[in-house]
Design a protein around this motif. Structure first.
Motif, PDB file in Angstrom:
ATOM      1  N   ARG A  33       0.811  -1.216   0.000  1.00 31.47           N
ATOM      2  CA  ARG A  33       0.000   0.000   0.000  1.00 31.47           C
ATOM      3  C   ARG A  33       0.847   1.270   0.000  1.00 31.47           C
ATOM      4  O   ARG A  33       0.475   2.290   0.559  1.00 31.47           O
ATOM      5  CB  ARG A  33      -0.996   0.006   1.156  1.00 31.47           C
ATOM      6  CG  ARG A  33      -1.972  -1.160   1.085  1.00 31.47           C
ATOM      7  CD  ARG A  33      -3.025  -1.140   2.146  1.00 31.47           C
ATOM      8  NE  ARG A  33      -3.770   0.101   2.264  1.00 31.47           N
ATOM      9  CZ  ARG A  33      -4.802   0.466   1.491  1.00 31.47           C
ATOM     10  NH1 ARG A  33      -5.200  -0.313   0.505  1.00 31.47           N
ATOM     11  NH2 ARG A  33      -5.438   1.604   1.706  1.00 31.47           N
TER      12      ARG A  33
ATOM     13  N   CYS B 105      -0.971   0.832   7.833  1.00 28.99           N
ATOM     14  CA  CYS B 105      -2.373   0.725   8.228  1.00 28.99           C
ATOM     15  C   CYS B 105      -2.679  -0.708   8.671  1.00 28.99           C
ATOM     16  O   CYS B 105      -1.909  -1.633   8.423  1.00 28.99           O
ATOM     17  CB  CYS B 105      -3.299   1.154   7.081  1.00 28.99           C
ATOM     18  SG  CYS B 105      -3.412  -0.012   5.730  1.00 28.99           S
ATOM     19  N   SER B 106      -3.805  -0.867   9.324  1.00 31.01           N
ATOM     20  CA  SER B 106      -4.198  -2.180   9.846  1.00 31.01           C
ATOM     21  C   SER B 106      -4.450  -3.191   8.739  1.00 31.01           C
ATOM     22  O   SER B 106      -4.488  -4.396   8.996  1.00 31.01           O
ATOM     23  CB  SER B 106      -5.438  -2.044  10.729  1.00 31.01           C
ATOM     24  OG  SER B 106      -6.508  -1.525   9.976  1.00 31.01           O
ATOM     25  N   ARG B 107      -4.600  -2.725   7.499  1.00 32.55           N
ATOM     26  CA  ARG B 107      -4.841  -3.648   6.386  1.00 32.55           C
ATOM     27  C   ARG B 107      -3.613  -4.490   6.050  1.00 32.55           C
ATOM     28  O   ARG B 107      -3.700  -5.409   5.246  1.00 32.55           O
ATOM     29  CB  ARG B 107      -5.316  -2.874   5.158  1.00 32.55           C
ATOM     30  CG  ARG B 107      -6.693  -2.238   5.434  1.00 32.55           C
ATOM     31  CD  ARG B 107      -7.252  -1.538   4.261  1.00 32.55           C
ATOM     32  NE  ARG B 107      -7.568  -2.496   3.215  1.00 32.55           N
ATOM     33  CZ  ARG B 107      -7.869  -2.144   1.973  1.00 32.55           C
ATOM     34  NH1 ARG B 107      -7.903  -0.868   1.645  1.00 32.55           N
ATOM     35  NH2 ARG B 107      -8.140  -3.047   1.069  1.00 32.55           N
TER      36      ARG B 107
ATOM     37  N   GLU C 252      -4.243  -8.087   6.592  1.00 34.24           N
ATOM     38  CA  GLU C 252      -4.964  -8.726   5.485  1.00 34.24           C
ATOM     39  C   GLU C 252      -4.037  -9.024   4.321  1.00 34.24           C
ATOM     40  O   GLU C 252      -4.063 -10.104   3.745  1.00 34.24           O
ATOM     41  CB  GLU C 252      -6.061  -7.804   4.954  1.00 34.24           C
ATOM     42  CG  GLU C 252      -7.265  -7.632   5.807  1.00 34.24           C
ATOM     43  CD  GLU C 252      -8.205  -6.598   5.188  1.00 34.24           C
ATOM     44  OE1 GLU C 252      -8.329  -6.564   3.938  1.00 34.24           O
ATOM     45  OE2 GLU C 252      -8.798  -5.822   5.956  1.00 34.24           O
TER      46      GLU C 252
ATOM     47  N   TYR D 191       1.386  -5.979  10.006  1.00 33.27           N
ATOM     48  CA  TYR D 191       1.449  -4.607  10.524  1.00 33.27           C
ATOM     49  C   TYR D 191       2.798  -4.349  11.179  1.00 33.27           C
ATOM     50  O   TYR D 191       3.468  -3.355  10.886  1.00 33.27           O
ATOM     51  CB  TYR D 191       0.314  -4.358  11.508  1.00 33.27           C
ATOM     52  CG  TYR D 191       0.370  -2.991  12.152  1.00 33.27           C
ATOM     53  CD1 TYR D 191      -0.173  -1.889  11.500  1.00 33.27           C
ATOM     54  CD2 TYR D 191       0.969  -2.809  13.391  1.00 33.27           C
ATOM     55  CE1 TYR D 191      -0.112  -0.629  12.084  1.00 33.27           C
ATOM     56  CE2 TYR D 191       1.029  -1.555  13.976  1.00 33.27           C
ATOM     57  CZ  TYR D 191       0.499  -0.471  13.312  1.00 33.27           C
ATOM     58  OH  TYR D 191       0.567   0.778  13.882  1.00 33.27           O
TER      59      TYR D 191
END
Length: 101
Positions: free
Chosen positions: A40, A81-83, A86, A93
Motif C-alpha cells: 500500500r 495501516c491495519s490492512r 490482510e 502490521y
C-alpha cells in the motif's frame, strides 16, 4: 505534493518505501520476498534513507524529483495501516513498522 497546474495548487499524499527495506519486511514475515504492490505504498525508491531524511529536513522541505515533471515534498513518516494484516498475513502490521513514509 502540490499540483502546479491546479488553481491555487492542491495537496495530495504519496507514500514511499525504500527498496532496501523489502528484504527486511519479507524476513520479518518468514518469506523469501514480498511483492511491493501488497504494501500500500505508491512509490518504491532506492538509495534514499527516508527515516534519516525526516530528521535532516525538519527546518526545510525535502524535495524529491521523480522524472522530468513531478516534484514531491517529503513531509514525514506514514505509519502502516491495519490492512497490512490482510495483505501480508499475521504480523504484517509489525513487519511494516518503520518502513516507508
Amino acid at each position: 505534493m502540490r499540483r502546479s497546474g491546479a488553481a491555487g495548487g492542491s495537496a495530495r499524499q504519496v507514500t514511499l518505501i525504500q527498496a532496501e527495506h523489502l528484504p527486511a519486511v519479507a524476513s520479518f514475515l518468514g518469506l523469501d520476498a514480498v511483492d511491493p504492490a501488497l504494501l500500500r505504498r505508491n512509490l518504491v525508491v532506492s538509495g534514499l534513507n527516508l527515516l534519516a531524511a525526516r530528521t535532516l529536513f525538519r527546518e526545510r522541505p525535502l524535495l524529491l524529483r521523480v522524472g522530468p515533471e513531478v516534484v514531491l515534498e517529503v513531509t514525514g513518516h506514514c505509519a502502516p495501516c491495519s490492512r497490512m494484516e490482510e495483505a501480508l498475513g499475521r504480523g504484517g502490521y509489525n513487519a511494516m513498522r518503520g518502513h516507508g513514509g
